[in-house]
Structure formats: structure tokens, C-alpha cells
Enzyme design. Structure first.
Site, mmCIF file in Angstrom:
data_model
loop_
_atom_site.group_PDB
_atom_site.id
_atom_site.type_symbol
_atom_site.label_atom_id
_atom_site.label_comp_id
_atom_site.label_asym_id
_atom_site.label_seq_id
_atom_site.Cartn_x
_atom_site.Cartn_y
_atom_site.Cartn_z
ATOM 1 N N ALA A 11 0.849 -1.194 0.000
ATOM 2 C CA ALA A 11 0.000 0.000 0.000
ATOM 3 C C ALA A 11 0.884 1.242 0.000
ATOM 4 O O ALA A 11 2.066 1.180 0.338
ATOM 5 C CB ALA A 11 -0.915 -0.006 1.219
ATOM 6 N N GLY B 150 -0.578 -5.163 0.926
ATOM 7 C CA GLY B 150 -1.832 -5.092 0.201
ATOM 8 C C GLY B 150 -1.784 -5.801 -1.142
ATOM 9 O O GLY B 150 -2.818 -6.253 -1.642
ATOM 10 N N GLU C 187 -2.454 -9.346 -0.331
ATOM 11 C CA GLU C 187 -3.864 -9.417 0.071
ATOM 12 C C GLU C 187 -4.784 -9.377 -1.142
ATOM 13 O O GLU C 187 -5.801 -10.078 -1.186
ATOM 14 C CB GLU C 187 -4.178 -8.288 1.049
ATOM 15 C CG GLU C 187 -3.547 -8.526 2.419
ATOM 16 C CD GLU C 187 -3.690 -7.347 3.359
ATOM 17 O OE1 GLU C 187 -4.218 -7.530 4.461
ATOM 18 O OE2 GLU C 187 -3.257 -6.225 2.979
ATOM 19 N N GLU D 241 3.715 -5.955 7.393
ATOM 20 C CA GLU D 241 3.088 -4.855 8.130
ATOM 21 C C GLU D 241 3.606 -4.683 9.561
ATOM 22 O O GLU D 241 3.721 -3.559 10.053
ATOM 23 C CB GLU D 241 1.564 -5.035 8.146
ATOM 24 C CG GLU D 241 0.875 -4.675 6.832
ATOM 25 C CD GLU D 241 0.817 -5.834 5.853
ATOM 26 O OE1 GLU D 241 0.085 -5.727 4.863
ATOM 27 O OE2 GLU D 241 1.523 -6.853 6.076
#
Length: 260
Positions: free
Chosen positions: A66, A112, A115, A135
């Protein structure tokens, strides 16, 4: 529809959605997440699209994570809202599409990015792919479904280790873990993925949508997957695809499914 951060092209029943921010290693920012939602929604609604492939531009990254600069100063409330909106708009949205979604993972799929790949219905990786959820090295946890989908795919212990260490695994490890279905070369990645898409397209799109719903139900709280399977199985008997498929079998010919 025109996009700033992605490319979407449909050919021979396959819509290929490419995250196209190579200077940012295809990192997901808010605009890109919204554009991806729009592109997936448009492809899913199109009668021309039978399979969706999602990938990243270039060979370095599928999605390297992200865009941290967008949320580095968020409050607790803003952080929770970011995760909730992202899951609803893109990650859960993709997982529950009735059109099959294949992630073609080229290069880095981190945070992300992984994900997003896990939200797809299954994954194919290039041999230079690296995957991870880093993360906790930033003082946060995966917020776009990573703590839920990774254990479902690789098991609790493997997911705990990957998340706690913030480490990366390579394509062969991902294959061993069951995180990806196949590994191929970077050069052959899209062609290989399209071949599998071609096999999918020979079958009933209506039945496939029912199968996706039934499989997903097993992972939903409060849902009885067996009950959903029974309902979807029964629903298939009322479709034109069922009539065509059974008649083709009895007549010993290839089915020509109308998709209804």
C-alpha cells in the site's frame, strides 16, 4: 472507462486488469483501489468477460504494498475506516465476484499486494515472485484481509510465521505452502494463465458462479456451506446451461453453454 493507474483490456473472453504504477512498484493508493473496484465491477457485468486476470505492469512487482504516505498520520478511527472501506470496496468485492478471478503474480506481492492476490480465486506466480506481509515491521497488521485469508490458504502456523517475521517467501515456497497453484517463468506467466482461463471458459459460467458462492460460504461466519451447496446445486437445474450440458453429454457432443 479511462483510468490513471490501471489498464483494462478484454480479448477472447478474458479481461486482463493491470495495475500500472511502475514508478511506485504498483503500490495501492486510494485512487488505484477505487479504479480497481470500477474495473472489476465493469468486467463482472460484461457478457464479454468469462475470466478476469489481475496482474502488475513490468517484471519487478505485482503490487509492492500500500502507499504508506497516505495513512502514516492516521488516527485510530481513520485507520479502522481505511481497512473497512478497502475490504468492502476491493478485497471482499473481488473474493465474492461471480466471474472467476486469477492473480498472475509477477515479482513482489507484498502487504496489500499479497492481500489482493489472496482475494482472487486462485494464484499463479512467476519464478521471480516474492510474497509477504511485512506490516508488523511498520507497527501495524495486515488490514485488507491478510490475517484471515493467509491462514485459510497456508494454515495457521505458516501464516503466524509469515506475519510475525514480516519475511518474504519465494515462488517455490509459496507453491509448497499452497499459496499459489502454479509457478512458471516471467516470460510465460500471462500465456500460462490464459491457458488455464481457456479451460475455465469451456465450462458453464453459471455453474462456476454457483460453485464460487458455495465454496466461499464455507469461510463465512454464520454460513452453512453444505446448505449453500444444496441450494446452488438445485438452482442449477433451472438453468439453460444445465439443459445444454446434460443434453450434450447424452448426445456425446461438446456443450455450447449459453451462460444462462
Amino acid at each position: 472507462m479511462k483510468y490513471n493507474n490501471i489498464l483494462s483490456e478484454t480479448s477472447n473472453g478474458i479481461t486482463t486488469i493491470t495495475i500500472n504504477r511502475p514508478s511506485k512498484l504498483n503500490a495501492l493508493n486510494r485512487e488505484t483501489i477505487q479504479e480497481l473496484h470500477n474495473a472489476f465491477d465493469e468486467a463482472n457485468a460484461s457478457s464479454k468477460t468469462k475470466v478476469i486476470i489481475v496482474t502488475g505492469s513490468g517484471e519487478k512487482a505485482f503490487v509492492a504494498g500500500a502507499d504508506i504516505s497516505e495513512f502514516a498520520n492516521f488516527s485510530v478511527k481513520e485507520g479502522a475506516k481505511l481497512a473497512a472501506k478497502g475490504q468492502e470496496l476491493l478485497f471482499d468485492f473481488v473474493a465474492n465476484l461471480s466471474t472467476p478471478v486469477i492473480a498472475a503474480i509477477n515479482g513482489f506481492a507484498l502487504g496489500g499486494g499479497l492481500e489482493l492476490a489472496m482475494a482472487a480465486h486462485f494464484r499463479i506466480a512467476s519464478d521471480n515472485a516474492k510474497m509477504g506481509l511485512p506490516e508488523v515491521s511498520l507497527g501495524v497488521i495486515p488490514g485488507y484481509g491478510g490475517t484471515q485469508r493467509l491462514p485459510q490458504l497456508v494454515g495457521k502456523g505458516g501464516a503466524m510465521e509469515m506475519i510475525m517475521t514480516a519475511g518474504m517467501i519465494d515462488a517455490n515456497q509459496a507453491l509448497q505452502y499452497g499459496l499459489v497453484n502454479h509457478v512458471t517463468t516471467s516470460e510465460d506467466l500471462l500465456e500460462f494463465t490464459e491457458k488455464i482461463a481457456g479451460k475455465i471458459m469451456k465450462n458453464s459460467s453459471v455453474a462456476i458462479a454457483s460453485a464460487i458462492n458455495a465454496i466461499n460460504a464455507n469461510y463465512e461466519d454464520g454460513e452453512n456451506g453444505f446448505k449453500v451447496e444444496i441450494e446452488e446445486f438445485g438452482n442449477c437445474f433451472g438453468t439453460e446451461d444445465f439443459k445444454e450440458g446434460t443434453q450434450a453429454f447424452l448426445q456425446k457432443r461438446k456443450a455450447n453453454f449459453p451462460g444462462k
